[in-house]
Every structure is written in C-alpha cells, then in structure tokens.
Design a protein around this motif. Structure first.
Motif, short mmCIF file in Angstrom:
data_model
loop_
_atom_site.label_atom_id
_atom_site.label_comp_id
_atom_site.label_asym_id
_atom_site.label_seq_id
_atom_site.Cartn_x
_atom_site.Cartn_y
_atom_site.Cartn_z
N VAL A 133 0.83 -1.20 0.00
CA VAL A 133 0.00 0.00 0.00
C VAL A 133 0.87 1.26 0.00
O VAL A 133 1.87 1.36 0.70
N VAL A 134 0.49 2.21 -0.83
CA VAL A 134 1.18 3.49 -0.93
C VAL A 134 0.30 4.59 -0.34
O VAL A 134 0.77 5.49 0.35
N HIS A 135 -0.99 4.55 -0.63
CA HIS A 135 -1.97 5.48 -0.07
C HIS A 135 -3.32 4.78 -0.07
O HIS A 135 -3.49 3.72 -0.68
N ARG A 136 -4.28 5.34 0.62
CA ARG A 136 -5.58 4.69 0.79
C ARG A 136 -6.71 5.59 0.30
O ARG A 136 -6.57 6.81 0.26
N LYS A 149 4.90 -2.82 -6.02
CA LYS A 149 4.98 -4.27 -6.13
C LYS A 149 6.18 -4.85 -5.37
O LYS A 149 6.40 -6.06 -5.41
N ASP A 150 6.90 -4.00 -4.68
CA ASP A 150 7.98 -4.47 -3.81
C ASP A 150 8.20 -3.43 -2.72
O ASP A 150 7.80 -2.26 -2.85
N ILE A 151 8.85 -3.83 -1.65
CA ILE A 151 9.03 -2.95 -0.49
C ILE A 151 9.92 -1.76 -0.82
O ILE A 151 9.67 -0.63 -0.37
N LYS A 152 10.95 -1.97 -1.62
CA LYS A 152 11.86 -0.88 -1.97
C LYS A 152 11.11 0.25 -2.69
O LYS A 152 11.30 1.43 -2.37
N THR A 153 10.24 -0.11 -3.63
CA THR A 153 9.47 0.91 -4.34
C THR A 153 8.48 1.59 -3.40
O THR A 153 8.28 2.81 -3.47
N GLN A 154 7.87 0.82 -2.51
CA GLN A 154 6.98 1.41 -1.51
C GLN A 154 7.71 2.45 -0.66
O GLN A 154 7.19 3.54 -0.38
N GLN A 155 8.93 2.14 -0.27
CA GLN A 155 9.71 3.06 0.56
C GLN A 155 10.09 4.32 -0.20
O GLN A 155 10.16 5.41 0.38
N ILE A 156 10.33 4.20 -1.50
CA ILE A 156 10.61 5.39 -2.31
C ILE A 156 9.42 6.33 -2.26
O ILE A 156 9.56 7.55 -2.07
N PHE A 157 8.22 5.78 -2.43
CA PHE A 157 7.00 6.59 -2.31
C PHE A 157 6.91 7.22 -0.92
O PHE A 157 6.61 8.41 -0.78
N GLU A 158 7.14 6.42 0.10
CA GLU A 158 6.98 6.88 1.47
C GLU A 158 7.93 8.03 1.80
O GLU A 158 7.53 9.02 2.43
N MET A 273 1.96 11.87 -11.48
CA MET A 273 3.14 11.59 -10.68
C MET A 273 4.34 11.29 -11.57
O MET A 273 4.21 11.13 -12.80
N PHE A 274 5.51 11.24 -10.94
CA PHE A 274 6.72 10.74 -11.59
C PHE A 274 6.91 9.29 -11.16
O PHE A 274 6.71 8.96 -9.99
N HIS A 275 7.26 8.45 -12.11
CA HIS A 275 7.48 7.05 -11.77
C HIS A 275 8.57 6.97 -10.70
O HIS A 275 9.63 7.60 -10.84
N PRO A 276 8.34 6.22 -9.62
CA PRO A 276 9.31 6.20 -8.52
C PRO A 276 10.67 5.62 -8.88
O PRO A 276 11.65 5.90 -8.20
#
Length: 301
Positions: A133-136, A149-158, A273-276
């Motif tokens: 999840v990135v946002h709700r 689709k992976d934790i690393k990309t989620q963290q980039i968003f966060e 958005m910009f792709h993370p």
C-alpha cells in the motif's frame, strides 16, 4: 510521458518475427511511430502475446518465424474483477480504479479489499510480488490508487511522496448550491474517541490538512466540485466539505441525509506523478462519473 484513459477495444495487431532478437529490442525497432515508453507499458501490462501466450519479460528471446500479437490498448487482458480495474502495470507499480464499497487494505481476515484482490492476481499470473500500500481511499470513495509491487518501491513513495505525486484531484457532488467559485480550506484534523474525524482552526494535536476547491457546475440543489489536495488526511474532503456547509452527497457519517444515487459521491479521478524508479512523468485520468452529471441535470435514481 504515459497518459492512460480507458479504451473498450480489445484487438491485436499481428507481427511475424523476421530475425532473432530480444523481445523489447525487436518491438521498439519494428513498432514504427510508437514511443519506447508506450512499448514498455504495453509489454508490462500483458498486452503482448508470443505464439498465443502472454509475455512480459523484456529480454524474452524471439526466433524468426514466431508470431507476436500486439494489443492496440494497454488494457490488462488477464485481470477481471467487479471491484478493481487495472489501469496501468509494470514491474514496479500497479495503478488501479477502485469501486465504491471495497476497502483499500484488509482490516480483518475475510473482508474483500483491493490489496488482497491484487495479491491473488499476482499469484495467478505467476508474478513473484505482493501489493504494497502506498496510499488509501475510504471504503465508499471510488477512483485511482497506486500500489508498489515491492518494499523498496513502496519506501521510495513513502520517503518522497510530495515530490513523486505532484497532483491528485477528486470530483464530488456536494449538497446545496456552492456560493464560491474556488477557494482553499485549511485546518487541523483529529479523530475523537469514536474515530470520527473533526476539524479545528487551531492546532489541536491533529494533522494539518489543506484542500483547494473549484466549483465546476452548480444547481439550486447540488454542486459539482473538484478538490486538489496538498495533504492526504483521513476523511479530509468529507470533513472539509462539511466545513464549507456543503457536505458530500451520500455521506452517512458527515452528511445531511442528501443521498441522490445511494452512494458516496466522491471519486479520485486524476493522478499525476513521476514514476518512482524510472522518473517518467505519468498522468492517469478517469471520466467524471455519469451519475454525478445526472444529479446536476436533475436526473437521479
């Protein structure tokens, strides 16, 4: 730049492979007039078949004589769900349209939610990933969501959300005739002990929330209003609409009983958005729900 809008067609162009080459390299060379980003999006979004089978692997080795089927849209052909539609997918992210009435993430076992739907799809399509999840969106709010689709990309968003996601817009039908054409409402939002969000003009220990609004259409009974968020707080638009004196129609928590189409009239309809990972500019837009327009025309259920 990737721009996505729904296209109901589901047809394919056929291409016979003329020489050995990796799939992505071959497609970029042979799909004249099509940008590299669109070719990659079509491939990642299950829009390419090789000898009748879906292929997403960029370096899949083609041999002379193979047949490639190329979707004329970026529509996902493997995914079917009444509550969730895939708008865009690649190896790092998936953007979906969420229907009203479904949770974004699980709150307890056995409850249908977008994350669980996507996780099942990933398993069924043999992808070694999960939806992060990135946002709700609230259960009753429909519209665009993005999952990593992976934790690393989620963290980039966060860690860099405000720079990555530079524009989110919602469309809502509000009760009553809006007096102002546009404006901004800003205050602090905090939950009470019953988990109902309330606002305060001074710091109450909650989170600061800023919403910009623009009235698109109005009648004597309802207004079609676009909201742009600087922050993404729980129930932000619903509470701010109440603060304006025009609650969202169909809101059974903050509303006034005005429920013309028997649903919350709020949709997240623009996401920019910009792709993370690739940093490519991406824009996603849904059409304004026809039911919302009907309310302003005086035609309701």
């Amino acid at each position: 730049m990737i721009t996505n809008k729904y296209n109901p067609r589901d047809r394919y162009d056929l291409l016979e492979v003329q020489y050995d080459a990796p799939l992505l390299e071959y497609l970029i060379k042979e799909m004249k007039g099509v940008s590299k980003s669109k070719v990659k999006a079509t491939l990642s979004g299950h829009g390419i078949k090789v000898n009748g089978k879906f292929v997403t692997q960029f370096d899949y080795q083609l041999r002379k004589g193979m047949r490639i089927s190329i979707s004329k849209t970026k529509k996902n052909n493997m995914f079917r769900n009444r509550f969730v539609k895939i708008v865009y997918e690649d190896k790092y992210i998936v953007v979906v349209e969420k229907a009203t009435g479904i949770l974004s993430v699980p709150t307890r076992p056995g409850i249908t939610n977008v994350k669980s739907v996507l996780d099942k799809y990933f398993r069924d399509s043999h992808q070694n990933c999960n939806a992060h999840v990135v946002h709700r969106l609230d259960r009753e709010t429909s519209g665009l969501m993005v999952f990593a689709k992976d934790i690393k990309t989620q963290q980039i968003f966060e860690y860099d959300w405000t720079n990555i996601v530079y524009d989110r817009k919602y469309i809502a039908v509000l009760s009553g005739e809006m007096e102002e054409d546009e404006g901004t409402i800003a205050n602090w939002l905090k939950d009470d002990r019953f988990f109902v969000t309330y606002s305060s003009p001074v710091d109450n220990g909650g989170k600061y929330a800023v919403s910009h609004f623009r009235t698109l259409r109005r009648s004597t009974e309802h207004s079609l209003v676009e909201f742009t968020l600087e922050s993404g707080r729980k129930n932000q638009i619903r509470v701010h609409s109440c603060d304006l004196g025009h609650p969202v129609c169909g809101d059974n928590r903050y509303g006034n009983g005005d429920d013309p189409i028997h649903r919350l009239c709020l949709e997240a309809y623009i996401l920019r958005m910009f792709h993370p990972v690739t940093h490519e500019r991406m824009e996603f837009e849904l059409p304004i729900p026809s039911q919302f327009k009907m309310i302003l025309n005086g035609k309701t259920l």
